[in-house]
Scaffold this motif. Structure first.
Motif, PDB file in Angstrom:
ATOM      1  N   TYR A 134     -82.865   8.743 -51.576  1.00  0.00           N
ATOM      2  CA  TYR A 134     -83.463  10.061 -51.816  1.00  0.00           C
ATOM      3  C   TYR A 134     -84.867   9.925 -52.415  1.00  0.00           C
ATOM      4  N   TYR A 135     -85.044   8.993 -53.348  1.00  0.00           N
ATOM      5  CA  TYR A 135     -86.376   8.809 -53.945  1.00  0.00           C
ATOM      6  C   TYR A 135     -87.385   8.345 -52.896  1.00  0.00           C
ATOM      7  N   ARG A 136     -86.969   7.433 -52.027  1.00  0.00           N
ATOM      8  CA  ARG A 136     -87.875   6.987 -50.971  1.00  0.00           C
ATOM      9  C   ARG A 136     -88.265   8.159 -50.070  1.00  0.00           C
ATOM     10  N   SER A 137     -87.294   8.982 -49.723  1.00  0.00           N
ATOM     11  CA  SER A 137     -87.572  10.134 -48.863  1.00  0.00           C
ATOM     12  C   SER A 137     -88.480  11.123 -49.578  1.00  0.00           C
ATOM     13  N   ALA A 138     -88.214  11.368 -50.871  1.00  0.00           N
ATOM     14  CA  ALA A 138     -89.044  12.307 -51.637  1.00  0.00           C
ATOM     15  C   ALA A 138     -90.493  11.824 -51.706  1.00  0.00           C
ATOM     16  N   GLU A 139     -90.669  10.534 -51.971  1.00  0.00           N
ATOM     17  CA  GLU A 139     -92.035   9.984 -52.041  1.00  0.00           C
ATOM     18  C   GLU A 139     -92.734  10.088 -50.688  1.00  0.00           C
ATOM     19  N   ARG A 140     -91.990   9.822 -49.629  1.00  0.00           N
ATOM     20  CA  ARG A 140     -92.559   9.900 -48.283  1.00  0.00           C
ATOM     21  C   ARG A 140     -92.995  11.327 -47.938  1.00  0.00           C
ATOM     22  N   LEU A 141     -92.247  12.308 -48.431  1.00  0.00           N
ATOM     23  CA  LEU A 141     -92.557  13.707 -48.153  1.00  0.00           C
ATOM     24  C   LEU A 141     -93.633  14.282 -49.071  1.00  0.00           C
ATOM     25  N   GLY A 142     -94.013  13.530 -50.085  1.00  0.00           N
ATOM     26  CA  GLY A 142     -95.079  14.000 -50.966  1.00  0.00           C
ATOM     27  C   GLY A 142     -94.623  14.656 -52.253  1.00  0.00           C
ATOM     28  N   VAL A 143     -93.352  14.478 -52.618  1.00  0.00           N
ATOM     29  CA  VAL A 143     -92.890  14.972 -53.916  1.00  0.00           C
ATOM     30  C   VAL A 143     -93.520  14.125 -55.019  1.00  0.00           C
ATOM     31  N   GLN A 144     -94.124  14.779 -55.999  1.00  0.00           N
ATOM     32  CA  GLN A 144     -94.676  14.056 -57.148  1.00  0.00           C
ATOM     33  C   GLN A 144     -93.541  13.755 -58.131  1.00  0.00           C
ATOM     34  N   ILE A 145     -93.536  12.555 -58.692  1.00  0.00           N
ATOM     35  CA  ILE A 145     -92.461  12.156 -59.600  1.00  0.00           C
ATOM     36  C   ILE A 145     -93.073  11.551 -60.859  1.00  0.00           C
ATOM     37  N   ARG A 146     -92.651  12.051 -62.004  1.00  0.00           N
ATOM     38  CA  ARG A 146     -93.077  11.476 -63.280  1.00  0.00           C
ATOM     39  C   ARG A 146     -91.841  10.984 -64.020  1.00  0.00           C
ATOM     40  N   TYR A 147     -91.846   9.712 -64.370  1.00  0.00           N
ATOM     41  CA  TYR A 147     -90.736   9.119 -65.113  1.00  0.00           C
ATOM     42  C   TYR A 147     -91.016   9.159 -66.615  1.00  0.00           C
ATOM     43  N   ALA A 148     -89.964   8.900 -67.381  1.00  0.00           N
ATOM     44  CA  ALA A 148     -90.066   8.883 -68.851  1.00  0.00           C
ATOM     45  C   ALA A 148     -90.734  10.154 -69.375  1.00  0.00           C
ATOM     46  N   THR A 149     -90.338  11.284 -68.781  1.00  0.00           N
ATOM     47  CA  THR A 149     -90.935  12.572 -69.151  1.00  0.00           C
ATOM     48  C   THR A 149     -89.838  13.595 -69.437  1.00  0.00           C
ATOM     49  N   PRO A 150     -89.153  13.476 -70.576  1.00  0.00           N
ATOM     50  CA  PRO A 150     -88.133  14.475 -70.919  1.00  0.00           C
ATOM     51  C   PRO A 150     -88.760  15.824 -71.243  1.00  0.00           C
TER      52      PRO A 150
END
Length: 468
Positions: A134-150
């Motif tokens: 799912y993360y690979r697909s999200a990145e491929r589709l252009g979803v921005q993801i920020r980690y360590a961000t509660p």
């Protein structure tokens, strides 16, 4: 400003992000954990309970809607919203093709999980492979993801989402928002508040282990309830399993489960039995045993089997304690020897001869024994004997936010126009108590997809309204 903000990083959050992006919305995901631990509890899952009217690739036979509903009704004791539950059940029959398009692959169940070969579709590579796909697909589709961000809190305006505040004070506005940040199972203080002290002066929750992520502290859930969002569920209800007492405090996952309970007996630290080990198939009843152990002195119990049971269940990661005699096993487990040996003798004498078959509800039962063992009751008389110490292991808590069929958060009975919730933060609408294997992923997938679709729609409507 982003169209859709998704708070969370597990299955429900990913489904929401993917659906919103497919609908044309710009999407930002905020995951509390670092990238290494991304995926929440979903990284520890392995299957999805699926309704199907006929055999489908890895699913054998049929598992129709009404049977699924009756299974859910039984384990929840009626504590479920039928309309929302049936929505989940029906959605489970149509989601797998969509999942495949995003890289998820399925496989037949392993030999130790044949009881759910008809009802559950297993992920190839388990939950970690699913969330990575799912993360690979999200990145491929252009979803921005920020980690360590509660996220610590939200800015709300009469039930409408305005912005999110991260734990370090950053303000992140969006046109709509999906909450999928999990329950509060890793918040030790909240568990203490929920469970309190028992009559023996113990704090039961101090002895609980967390099967899943350490990042589900319920901070956003608590904020939402304080902000007036309508809540549902009992804070002491949870997906709670009896797991190996040697499991780590966090992230032990499925491999720490002890699956031989139905093939033997379970005693507490006093050497006494306290529940029917054979009342139903293990996938339907395994999730009651965490609560049962939590009610025992010291929140500990011991699963006891003999050599006849070996090879009939999924072996645990850690080997059990073995002994050539029952008195020796009691000594090694630290149990009162006389009481334990008497419990074993009483049980063995009560077992009625019959044809044993652990794949069906057989007629091997006890007679004149309390509590009874209603199926798979065979004398424990063939050495070596094996014992496994058990602790309550929480997967996720059921206290959550009330929703409708569109996954909207409610305030005083009114649905928010642009704030939605999915996954563990709303699972209590379907799971008032109890659990059956794979239904948590069914809920997260169904409501994650709904929430993402509705959030994209709300963002578009807001944009159109602003343009007008």
């Amino acid at each position: 400003m982003v169209d859709v903000l998704v708070i969370g990083g597990g299955n429900a959050a990913l489904c929401a992000a993917l659906m919103a992006r497919e609908a044309g919305a710009s999407v930002l995901m905020l995951e509390a954990s670092p990238r290494t631990w991304r995926g929440g509890n979903s990284q520890h899952t392995r299957n999805l309970r699926c309704m199907h009217e006929a055999p489908q690739d890895v699913l054998v036979d049929a598992y129709p809607e009404e049977e699924y509903w009756q299974d859910l009704l039984k384990v929840t004791g009626g504590m479920t919203n039928e309309k929302l539950a049936r929505l989940v059940i029906r959605a489970s029959s149509t989601c797998r093709d969509w999942m495949r398009r995003h890289g998820v692959r399925f496989q037949p169940p392993l030999s130790g999980a044949l009881h759910v070969a008809r009802t559950n579709a297993f992920f190839m590579g388990g939950g970690k492979a699913l969330v990575n796909a799912y993360y690979r697909s999200a990145e491929r589709l252009g979803v921005q993801i920020r980690y360590a961000t509660p996220v610590a809190s939200l800015e709300l305006d009469d039930g409408r989402f305005v912005a999110a505040f991260t734990a370090d004070g950053q303000l992140i506005p969006a046109k709509s928002c999906v909450l999928a940040a999990g329950g509060f199972e890793s918040n030790r203080d909240w568990l203490r508040d929920a469970w309190g002290q028992n009559e023996r002066g113990e704090w039961p929750s101090d002895n609980f282990l967390i099967r899943g992520t350490r990042f589900n502290e319920g901070i956003l859930l608590k904020h939402m309830i304080s902000a007036g969002a309508d809540a549902i569920g009992d804070p002491t209800q949870a997906h709670m399993v009896a797991i190996d007492a040697r499991a780590p405090l966090y992230d032990g996952g499925i491999c720490t489960r002890i699956d031989c309970v139905s093939l033997g007996i379970v005693v507490n630290r006093d050497g006494a039995r306290f529940h029917d080990e054979g009342e139903d198939f293990w996938p339907k009843r395994y999730a009651i045993w965490g609560r049962l152990v939590a009610r025992q002195p010291g929140q500990i119990a011991y699963s006891i089997i003999d050599q006849k049971a070996i090879g009939r269940f999924m072996p645990p990661v850690f080997p059990g304690v073995t002994a050539s005699s029952l008195p020796e096993l009691a000594l090694k487990l630290g149990l009162p020897q006389e009481a334990f040996v008497k419990t074993m003798a009483d049980y063995n004498a009560a077992c009625q001869p019959n044809d044993f078959d652990h794949t069906v509800l057989d007629h091997c039962h006890t007679q004149d024994l309390m509590p009874p063992k209603t199926h798979w009751a065979r004398p424990i008389d063939t050495p070596p004997f094996h014992g496994y110490a058990l602790r309550p292991g929480i997967t996720f808590t059921y206290l959550g936010l009330k929703v409708n069929e569109e996954a909207a958060v409610h305030f005083n009975g009114c649905p928010s126009p642009n704030l939605f919730v999915a996954g563990e933060m709303m699972a209590g609408n379907v799971l008032g108590q109890g659990y059956t294997a794979g239904v948590g992923m069914s809920i997260g997938t169904a409501f994650g997809r709904i929430a993402g679709t509705q959030a994209a729609k709300a963002a578009t409507q807001k944009a159109n309204h602003a343009a007008a």
